[in-house]
Scaffold this active site. Sequence first.
Site, PDB file in Angstrom:
ATOM      1  N   ASP A  31     -35.324 -48.532-129.257  1.00 56.80           N
ATOM      2  CA  ASP A  31     -35.543 -47.347-128.433  1.00 56.80           C
ATOM      3  C   ASP A  31     -35.320 -47.629-126.949  1.00 56.80           C
ATOM      4  OD1 ASP A  31     -37.875 -48.923-127.968  1.00 56.80           O
ATOM      5  OD2 ASP A  31     -38.939 -47.842-129.529  1.00 56.80           O
ATOM      6  N   ASN A  36     -51.450 -45.665-132.273  1.00 55.19           N
ATOM      7  CA  ASN A  36     -51.576 -44.517-133.168  1.00 55.19           C
ATOM      8  C   ASN A  36     -50.731 -44.670-134.433  1.00 55.19           C
ATOM      9  OD1 ASN A  36     -49.004 -44.157-132.182  1.00 55.19           O
ATOM     10  ND2 ASN A  36     -49.382 -42.158-131.242  1.00 55.19           N
ATOM     11  N   HIS A  57     -47.460 -45.611-134.500  1.00 51.06           N
ATOM     12  CA  HIS A  57     -46.024 -45.371-134.379  1.00 51.06           C
ATOM     13  C   HIS A  57     -45.240 -46.674-134.456  1.00 51.06           C
ATOM     14  CE1 HIS A  57     -46.506 -45.921-129.814  1.00 51.06           C
ATOM     15  NE2 HIS A  57     -45.517 -46.751-130.113  1.00 51.06           N
ATOM     16  N   GLU A  67     -43.395 -41.091-133.552  1.00 52.97           N
ATOM     17  CA  GLU A  67     -44.795 -40.747-133.364  1.00 52.97           C
ATOM     18  C   GLU A  67     -45.348 -39.982-134.573  1.00 52.97           C
ATOM     19  OE1 GLU A  67     -46.519 -41.859-130.956  1.00 52.97           O
ATOM     20  OE2 GLU A  67     -45.636 -41.575-128.983  1.00 52.97           O
TER      21      GLU A  67
END
Length: 238
Positions: free
Chosen positions: A67, A136, A138, A143
Site C-alpha cells: 500500500d 482493528n 486490518h 479495513e
Amino acid sequence: MKKVICQDYNELSIEAAKLIAEQIWYKPDSVLGLSTGATPLGLYKELIKMYESDEIDFSQVTTFNLDEYYRISPENPQSYRYYMMENLIKHINIKPENFNIPNGNTDFVAAECERYDELMDRAGGIDLQILGLGVNGHIGFNEPASELDTKTHLTGLKQETIDANARFFNDVKDVPTHAITVGMSSILKSKKVVILISGKNKSKIVKEILKGEITTSVPATLLHLHSDATLLVEKGVV
C-alpha cells in the site's frame, strides 16, 4: 494457520528474515510482497545484514508493497516509498525497476490500481507475502467492513488506523485519510503468507483471529482460508 511464538521482537525479526532468505535460496527470482510500519523494521535490518554478509542475493528478486498513502508525494519522508528506500531498498542489490509500490500521488487512481494488479499478474503473483496487523485487524489497508474489495483500490482509513499511525507524523491532522491498497484477493492468492505481530496493544485482536471465525469485520481472519499462512507473534501478545 500456523502459529509460532517468538521470545521477543528480535527473535521475531530474525525468524521472519530466515523465511525470506529460504524463499530466495529456493527461488532466486522470487516475488516478495512487503509491508511497512513499525513491526517490519527489525526484519528489514536483518535482511540488510544477511545481504551484507553475502547470505542473500536480491539481484533477481521483485518486490511489491502492499500500500501507499493517498495523496502523498514519493519524496515525502512519511510516504511508504520513502520508508522502503530508507529501510531496505537502497541498502540491497535489488534492481530499481523490480521495486514496486503504488503511486500515491496520481491523478488517475482507478488506472493506477488496475496497472498495479496487472504488474503483479505479469510477475506471476506473490511467492511470499509479509503482512503486519492493524489494531482493528486490518491487513494492508483493507479495513473492517461488511464487504472487502478483492483488487487494488483506494480506501478511506478508519479513525483507529489514523490514530495508530499518528506517531509517525508531527500531528494527527497530518496523517492521510486515504490510501491505495492491494486487495484481499491478491493477498490470498500469495503462495505463502507470513504475518508479523508485535506489541501488547495487538493482544485483543490476535485473540479474535485465533478463535478461527472468519469475518470481514476482522480482515486478518480471512487468512484462515489460506493453505500456507504463518503467524509470527511476540511472546506476551498471546
